[in-house]
Design an enzyme around this catalytic site. Structure first.
Site, PDB file in Angstrom:
ATOM      1  N   HIS A  27       0.673  -1.087   0.185  1.00  0.00           N
ATOM      2  CA  HIS A  27      -0.115   0.022  -0.125  1.00  0.00           C
ATOM      3  C   HIS A  27       0.920   1.331  -0.101  1.00  0.00           C
ATOM      4  O   HIS A  27       1.905   1.246   0.596  1.00  0.00           O
ATOM      5  CB  HIS A  27      -0.927   0.042   1.026  1.00  0.00           C
ATOM      6  CG  HIS A  27      -2.039   1.159   1.140  1.00  0.00           C
ATOM      7  ND1 HIS A  27      -1.688   2.334   1.613  1.00  0.00           N
ATOM      8  CD2 HIS A  27      -3.338   0.961   0.820  1.00  0.00           C
ATOM      9  CE1 HIS A  27      -3.007   3.251   1.382  1.00  0.00           C
ATOM     10  NE2 HIS A  27      -3.718   2.331   0.805  1.00  0.00           N
ATOM     11  N   GLU A  80      -4.085   1.901  -7.344  1.00  0.00           N
ATOM     12  CA  GLU A  80      -4.417   3.149  -6.464  1.00  0.00           C
ATOM     13  C   GLU A  80      -3.435   4.526  -6.756  1.00  0.00           C
ATOM     14  O   GLU A  80      -2.507   4.295  -6.016  1.00  0.00           O
ATOM     15  CB  GLU A  80      -4.118   2.651  -4.989  1.00  0.00           C
ATOM     16  CG  GLU A  80      -5.222   1.330  -4.461  1.00  0.00           C
ATOM     17  CD  GLU A  80      -5.184   1.686  -2.980  1.00  0.00           C
ATOM     18  OE1 GLU A  80      -6.695   1.944  -2.761  1.00  0.00           O
ATOM     19  OE2 GLU A  80      -4.509   1.673  -2.234  1.00  0.00           O
TER      20      GLU A  80
HETATM   21  P1  PGA Z   1      -9.275   6.105   0.468  1.00  0.00           P
HETATM   22  O1  PGA Z   1      -8.125   5.078   0.439  1.00  0.00           O
HETATM   23  O2  PGA Z   1     -10.572   5.623  -0.198  1.00  0.00           O
HETATM   24  O3  PGA Z   1      -9.148   6.821   1.786  1.00  0.00           O
HETATM   25  O4  PGA Z   1      -8.892   7.248  -0.426  1.00  0.00           O
HETATM   26  C1  PGA Z   1      -7.874   4.007  -0.410  1.00  0.00           C
HETATM   27  C2  PGA Z   1      -6.708   3.399  -0.037  1.00  0.00           C
HETATM   28  O5  PGA Z   1      -5.721   3.840   0.589  1.00  0.00           O
HETATM   29  O6  PGA Z   1      -6.830   1.917  -0.147  1.00  0.00           O
END
Ligand code: PGA
Length: 237
Positions: A95, A157
């Site tokens: 992540h 992401e």
């Molecule tokens: P968010 O985070 O929905 O707060 O943008 C997504 C993630 O970090 O997996």
């Protein structure tokens, strides 16, 4: 069937009882799904399980990270066998908050993947560009490399979109997901491609139109009781 992963990060819902009640109501409305995953902080894997079983909420257990090391003298680490012992099946790896705040490199992430796979955990690799205008090649190449190494779940992401309050342009997300798919398809393996970054009930209706997205990784909105009900209902309804 779309995947939905709630990543609570280092937060908890204001009231766990009410949160579970709200998501359970969504399940009563639109049905249960075995592609619904909740990744609470490790300290709360069992706490959540207890509340969920009291109220009859159905979900798959997820974790937000896994150690690259086995069991032993690694203070603060949570090795894969201790996660599977708690019934965890899915684990986020790489992540951007781990990469940025804990200096995790691709090499470390690769070791974590191996440690997870050895125990039968399903790693979900999180990958995305830092700035809105960055070239995606590096990131797509990294995702391809992980597919070649037997990973089957990738979460695109974009780092700039993470935090729950980014202004998203759904058509731009679609274009980027398409770019990922073009290259990942060439690896010749089956995979699931998720999107994560400021997903909320509002934007979801637009993102759900795009067939290239196999599911969503939701952070900030997933600790919110109302949002969690709305998002679940939109995805599985
Ligand atoms: P968010 O985070 O929905 O707060 O943008 C997504 C993630 O970090 O997996």
């Amino acid at each position: 069937m779309k995947y939905l992963i709630y990543n609570w990060k280092a937060s908890l819902p204001e009231s766990l009882h009410q949160w579970v009640d709200a998501v359970k109501k969504a399940q009563e409305q639109v049905g249960v799904s075995d592609t619904f995953i909740i990744a609470p902080p490790c300290s709360h894997i069992d706490v959540l399980e207890k509340e969920a079983s009291l109220q009859g909420l159905s979900y798959q257990k997820g974790a937000q990270d896994v150690s690259a090391f086995p069991q032993g003298a690694y203070t603060g680490d949570i090795p894969a066998p201790l996660l599977t012992e708690r019934g965890v099946l899915y684990v986020l790896v790489g992540h951007s908050e781990r990469r940025r705040l804990h200096g995790e490199t691709t090499e470390v992430i690769e070791k974590k993947v191996v440690a997870a796979q050895k125990e039968g955990l399903i790693p979900i690799i999180c990958i995305g560009e830092e700035n809105r205008d960055d070239d995606l090649t590096l990131y797509i190449d990294e995702a391809s490399l992980f597919l070649e190494k037997g990973v089957s779940m990738i979460a695109y992401e974009p780092q700039w979109a993470i935090g729950g309050d980014a202004v998203l342009d759904p058509s731009m997300i679609e274009k980027r997901i398409t770019l990922f798919r073009e290259k990942l398809d060439r690896v010749g393996k089956e995979y699931v491609l998720l999107y994560g970054g400021s997903v909320s009930g509002d934007i979801l209706s637009q993102l759900l139109c795009y067939t290239g997205i196999d599911g969503f990784l939701v952070g900030s909105a997933s600790v919110d009781t109302t949002q969690s009900n709305i998002i679940y209902t939109s995805i599985y309804g």
